[in-house]
Design a protein around this motif. Structure first.
Motif, PDB file in Angstrom:
ATOM      1  N   ALA A   1       0.850  -1.302  -0.171  1.00  0.00           N
ATOM      2  CA  ALA A   1      -0.112  -0.055   0.051  1.00  0.00           C
ATOM      3  C   ALA A   1       0.783   1.179  -0.020  1.00  0.00           C
ATOM      4  O   ALA A   1       0.676   2.190  -0.615  1.00  0.00           O
ATOM      5  N   ILE A   2       1.893   1.026   0.893  1.00  0.00           N
ATOM      6  CA  ILE A   2       2.636   2.321   0.980  1.00  0.00           C
ATOM      7  C   ILE A   2       3.485   2.433  -0.280  1.00  0.00           C
ATOM      8  O   ILE A   2       3.625   3.607  -0.785  1.00  0.00           O
ATOM      9  N   LYS A   3       4.334   1.427  -0.878  1.00  0.00           N
ATOM     10  CA  LYS A   3       4.997   1.549  -2.056  1.00  0.00           C
ATOM     11  C   LYS A   3       4.376   2.047  -3.096  1.00  0.00           C
ATOM     12  O   LYS A   3       4.998   2.627  -4.247  1.00  0.00           O
ATOM     13  N   ALA A   4       3.266   1.624  -3.395  1.00  0.00           N
ATOM     14  CA  ALA A   4       2.415   1.909  -4.495  1.00  0.00           C
ATOM     15  C   ALA A   4       2.390   3.447  -5.051  1.00  0.00           C
ATOM     16  O   ALA A   4       2.817   3.516  -5.997  1.00  0.00           O
ATOM     17  N   GLY A   5       2.298   4.188  -4.003  1.00  0.00           N
ATOM     18  CA  GLY A   5       2.274   5.685  -4.527  1.00  0.00           C
ATOM     19  C   GLY A   5       3.712   6.100  -4.156  1.00  0.00           C
ATOM     20  O   GLY A   5       4.129   7.239  -4.997  1.00  0.00           O
TER      21      GLY A   5
ATOM     22  N   MET B   1      10.351  -4.632  -6.052  1.00  0.00           N
ATOM     23  CA  MET B   1       9.479  -3.771  -6.636  1.00  0.00           C
ATOM     24  C   MET B   1      10.053  -2.494  -7.556  1.00  0.00           C
ATOM     25  O   MET B   1       9.431  -2.119  -8.347  1.00  0.00           O
ATOM     26  N   LEU B   2      11.298  -2.148  -7.019  1.00  0.00           N
ATOM     27  CA  LEU B   2      12.074  -1.300  -7.833  1.00  0.00           C
ATOM     28  C   LEU B   2      12.256  -1.703  -9.426  1.00  0.00           C
ATOM     29  O   LEU B   2      12.182  -1.056 -10.139  1.00  0.00           O
ATOM     30  N   ASP B   3      12.718  -3.012  -9.354  1.00  0.00           N
ATOM     31  CA  ASP B   3      12.976  -3.495 -10.802  1.00  0.00           C
ATOM     32  C   ASP B   3      11.569  -3.494 -11.492  1.00  0.00           C
ATOM     33  O   ASP B   3      11.664  -3.387 -12.635  1.00  0.00           O
ATOM     34  N   ILE B   4      10.467  -4.118 -10.867  1.00  0.00           N
ATOM     35  CA  ILE B   4       9.277  -4.265 -11.525  1.00  0.00           C
ATOM     36  C   ILE B   4       9.050  -2.808 -12.114  1.00  0.00           C
ATOM     37  O   ILE B   4       8.339  -2.729 -13.134  1.00  0.00           O
ATOM     38  N   SER B   5       9.097  -1.747 -11.228  1.00  0.00           N
ATOM     39  CA  SER B   5       8.438  -0.533 -11.361  1.00  0.00           C
ATOM     40  C   SER B   5       9.284   0.100 -12.631  1.00  0.00           C
ATOM     41  O   SER B   5       8.906   0.963 -13.361  1.00  0.00           O
ATOM     42  N   ASP B   6      10.636  -0.340 -12.677  1.00  0.00           N
ATOM     43  CA  ASP B   6      11.499   0.221 -13.589  1.00  0.00           C
ATOM     44  C   ASP B   6      10.747  -0.089 -14.946  1.00  0.00           C
ATOM     45  O   ASP B   6      10.890   0.595 -16.153  1.00  0.00           O
ATOM     46  N   ARG B   7      10.355  -1.322 -15.092  1.00  0.00           N
ATOM     47  CA  ARG B   7       9.601  -1.851 -16.123  1.00  0.00           C
ATOM     48  C   ARG B   7       8.254  -1.190 -16.387  1.00  0.00           C
ATOM     49  O   ARG B   7       7.990  -0.811 -17.548  1.00  0.00           O
ATOM     50  N   PHE B   8       7.731  -0.643 -15.438  1.00  0.00           N
ATOM     51  CA  PHE B   8       6.091  -0.072 -15.593  1.00  0.00           C
ATOM     52  C   PHE B   8       6.343   1.302 -16.163  1.00  0.00           C
ATOM     53  O   PHE B   8       5.412   1.977 -16.660  1.00  0.00           O
TER      54      PHE B   8
ATOM     55  N   GLY C   1      18.133   6.911 -15.679  1.00  0.00           N
ATOM     56  CA  GLY C   1      19.529   6.352 -15.373  1.00  0.00           C
ATOM     57  C   GLY C   1      19.811   6.329 -14.118  1.00  0.00           C
ATOM     58  O   GLY C   1      20.798   5.679 -13.483  1.00  0.00           O
ATOM     59  N   TRP C   2      18.775   6.777 -13.003  1.00  0.00           N
ATOM     60  CA  TRP C   2      19.085   6.628 -11.614  1.00  0.00           C
ATOM     61  C   TRP C   2      18.249   5.484 -10.987  1.00  0.00           C
ATOM     62  O   TRP C   2      17.025   5.570 -10.959  1.00  0.00           O
ATOM     63  N   ARG C   3      18.894   4.449 -10.705  1.00  0.00           N
ATOM     64  CA  ARG C   3      18.093   3.276  -9.862  1.00  0.00           C
ATOM     65  C   ARG C   3      18.274   3.431  -8.455  1.00  0.00           C
ATOM     66  O   ARG C   3      19.263   3.576  -8.025  1.00  0.00           O
ATOM     67  N   PRO C   4      17.351   4.049  -7.908  1.00  0.00           N
ATOM     68  CA  PRO C   4      17.237   4.055  -6.458  1.00  0.00           C
ATOM     69  C   PRO C   4      17.853   3.210  -5.608  1.00  0.00           C
ATOM     70  O   PRO C   4      17.491   1.895  -5.727  1.00  0.00           O
ATOM     71  N   PRO C   5      19.129   3.637  -5.030  1.00  0.00           N
ATOM     72  CA  PRO C   5      19.571   2.508  -4.101  1.00  0.00           C
ATOM     73  C   PRO C   5      18.777   2.250  -2.700  1.00  0.00           C
ATOM     74  O   PRO C   5      18.013   3.134  -2.304  1.00  0.00           O
ATOM     75  N   VAL C   6      18.891   1.004  -2.155  1.00  0.00           N
ATOM     76  CA  VAL C   6      18.347   0.704  -0.875  1.00  0.00           C
ATOM     77  C   VAL C   6      19.280   0.434   0.004  1.00  0.00           C
ATOM     78  O   VAL C   6      20.104  -0.200  -0.062  1.00  0.00           O
ATOM     79  N   ILE C   7      19.302   1.536   1.231  1.00  0.00           N
ATOM     80  CA  ILE C   7      20.364   1.239   1.997  1.00  0.00           C
ATOM     81  C   ILE C   7      19.763   0.957   3.545  1.00  0.00           C
ATOM     82  O   ILE C   7      18.796   1.427   3.802  1.00  0.00           O
ATOM     83  N   LYS C   8      20.720   0.172   4.133  1.00  0.00           N
ATOM     84  CA  LYS C   8      20.118  -0.197   5.641  1.00  0.00           C
ATOM     85  C   LYS C   8      20.737   0.506   6.739  1.00  0.00           C
ATOM     86  O   LYS C   8      21.999   0.893   6.440  1.00  0.00           O
TER      87      LYS C   8
ATOM     88  N   MET D   1      14.943  -7.055   0.061  1.00  0.00           N
ATOM     89  CA  MET D   1      14.693  -7.689  -1.062  1.00  0.00           C
ATOM     90  C   MET D   1      13.302  -7.282  -1.750  1.00  0.00           C
ATOM     91  O   MET D   1      13.383  -7.202  -2.858  1.00  0.00           O
ATOM     92  N   GLU D   2      12.192  -7.176  -0.994  1.00  0.00           N
ATOM     93  CA  GLU D   2      11.214  -7.005  -1.602  1.00  0.00           C
ATOM     94  C   GLU D   2      11.051  -5.549  -2.145  1.00  0.00           C
ATOM     95  O   GLU D   2      10.627  -5.343  -3.319  1.00  0.00           O
ATOM     96  N   LEU D   3      11.905  -4.652  -1.566  1.00  0.00           N
ATOM     97  CA  LEU D   3      11.763  -3.302  -2.261  1.00  0.00           C
ATOM     98  C   LEU D   3      12.729  -3.259  -3.642  1.00  0.00           C
ATOM     99  O   LEU D   3      12.281  -2.566  -4.518  1.00  0.00           O
ATOM    100  N   GLU D   4      13.790  -4.009  -3.380  1.00  0.00           N
ATOM    101  CA  GLU D   4      14.578  -4.213  -4.772  1.00  0.00           C
ATOM    102  C   GLU D   4      13.747  -4.841  -5.716  1.00  0.00           C
ATOM    103  O   GLU D   4      13.692  -4.070  -6.927  1.00  0.00           O
TER     104      GLU D   4
END
Lengths: 324, 324
Positions: A174-178, A206-213, A229-236, A201-204
């Motif tokens: 829900a949160i990530k959709a927007g 969804m980012l891969d999928i969203s790239d496609r969309f 050209g900017w792939r958002p990084p996911v940082i812990k 992993m889930e975030l990565e």
């Protein structure tokens, strides 16, 4: 206005006063912003958003420390678009942050809504300008939640950081959709908790999928997005101890360099200004119309729509006709 | 327009066509709504919202069954304000719901955003009017998530139902902050899952607190809220098997009776119309202004703001000046 000169010369009290003036009367922005605008455009504006309890304030505190070590001055605007309900929690955070405010290189300010979400985004814009003219190198906007107000505010920043926590389960959807479309950097905070790797992993994914969309033009407002050209990084990170914060600061800088190198910074600025212009024009025209309407006539028209004698479109026509 | 006559005589195809016309060209609403408006105002409009995966579609399916047993005709509008990301899940739900659409007393329609959230709320309003004129006794609007678009749409309904699921943990805070104020009835679905009682208890607690905080006028838009004597009930349901659905249907009816008995229904209707009027006027004036602006001049002004020669407020002044 002596206040504006004081502001530009770096006077803290002038900054605080000007912000209060604009907060109390948005019309004053019309007088103040034109005076300070030539002195703006130098700050790197960073937005930090995410659900309550994600540790945004602690993260911003540590990030600010990191920026101060690099000799950058920092302005922090904490925006709370959610009415009384979260008041308590935020207040606690604010008090914790006040330690930072002992430092002259840090300026902290909270802003509330007063019921008008659209107005909040606009007022935040104006406060960013004031802190920019005040000479802050970095301005950090903290917003709560994942509502439209956050999205609007995020459109006003150069770099948007979305803070998540492990184990958000189904709701991450829900949160990530927007929010996926507006995030430049994703942080999974509380990385010492269970489930952190799964959330990353889930975030990565969804980012891969969203790239496609999201090939082509972004549908959401002002920000030209990931397709460029900017792939958002996911940082812990672990905000309480500062783990991962230097990495975050590095990525934020990298993102700004990327924006400058490509001409995305300018494109984004242009789109942002167009949106802002439209919002100002729309508001001013509405005010203008409402002023010209004789109250009686307006009420009468509303009443006719209530009783189904007239529909809203035809009533709007009558109002507009009587104004021109 | 023969279509409008057909609609009012209960022709399904006319309803579907008129909706498509309005969806494809919002300007057509200006022609269509005035013709049908005198025949509207009879439907009970119910909004159902909540996070993805809460089981809203299954619940609506069972609720519709319940309403049909009471011989009420039903219109369902499924609104998806979140772009491509949730597309898949929704499609599945829609297919499941098609069983309902074999019944002539049920009319189902999906609506997407096309990037314009404000426009979606307005278009939804128009579609409600069409189904109202079509003679539906009850119109159910389903929206996904907890964004501003949902809130806007919820302002257009008589009775809003918020669907939650057990064990939403911390995030319940985030969702409820905005949604507590707009919920007339709360449902905890999947009541056979662990944690249902805790979620119900948390909700009841937050409703108690919010009662205290929202004394006086509601700050959020069109709906006069809980302070007026309606304490939103919290209902447990299992949508898949139908448990709790008759109770939900009873509460929905009770809410409408309450709204009619007090004059809240009329007050709400008046506020909703005022908001709608303002939205229409604002849009029309913006269009009007943009049409009158010579493109070259507009671009030139934007460019000046980008290069900090001019600020947005002064640029807006120049645009408005050249239009009058």
């Amino acid at each position: 206005m002596g206040l504006v000169d004081d502001l530009i010369n770096g006077d803290r009290k002038a900054a605080a006063k000007l912000i209060t003036i604009i907060e109390n009367d948005t019309n004053k922005a019309r007088e103040i912003i034109p005076l300070i605008y030539p002195c703006t455009g130098n700050a790197h504006v960073i937005g930090v958003t995410g659900p309550p309890g994600a540790g945004k304030s602690a993260l911003i505190e540590k990030l600010t420390g990191e920026l101060r070590r690099k000799d950058k001055t920092v302005g922090i605007i904490a925006v709370d678009p959610t009415s009384p309900f979260t008041g308590g929690a935020l207040l606690g955070d604010r008090i914790r942050m006040q330690e930072l405010s002992m430092d002259k290189g840090v300026f902290i300010r909270s802003m509330g809504t007063r019921g008008n979400l659209g107005g909040l985004a606009r007022a935040t814009n104006d406060v960013i300008r004031i802190l920019d003219a005040f000479g802050r190198d970095v301005i950090i906007i903290e917003t709560v939640g994942a509502g439209q107000a956050d999205v609007d505010i995020m459109h006003a920043v150069h770099t948007s950081v979305i803070v998540m926590v492990p184990g958000m389960g189904d709701d991450i959807q829900a949160i990530k959709a927007g929010i996926l479309e507006i995030g430049d950097i994703f942080v999974v905070n509380k990385a010492d908790k269970n489930g952190v790797d799964r959330t990353v992993m889930e975030l990565e994914m969804m980012l891969d999928i969203s790239d496609r969309f999201t090939k082509g033009e972004s549908t959401v407002g002002a920000r030209p997005k990931m397709d460029k050209g900017w792939r958002p990084p996911v940082i812990k990170t672990i905000a309480t101890s500062g783990v991962g914060v230097p990495d975050l600061q590095g990525k934020i800088e990298e993102h700004m360099e990327y924006m400058r190198r490509t001409n995305i910074l300018q494109m984004q600025e242009k789109k942002r200004i167009e949106n802002e212009l439209m919002a100002i024009i729309r508001n001013r025209m509405t005010e203008h119309t409402m002023e010209r309407i004789k109250d009686g006539e307006y009420d009468e028209l509303v009443q006719k729509v209530v009783t189904h004698e007239l529909d809203s479109y035809s009533a709007a026509d009558e109002i507009l006709r009587s104004c021109h």
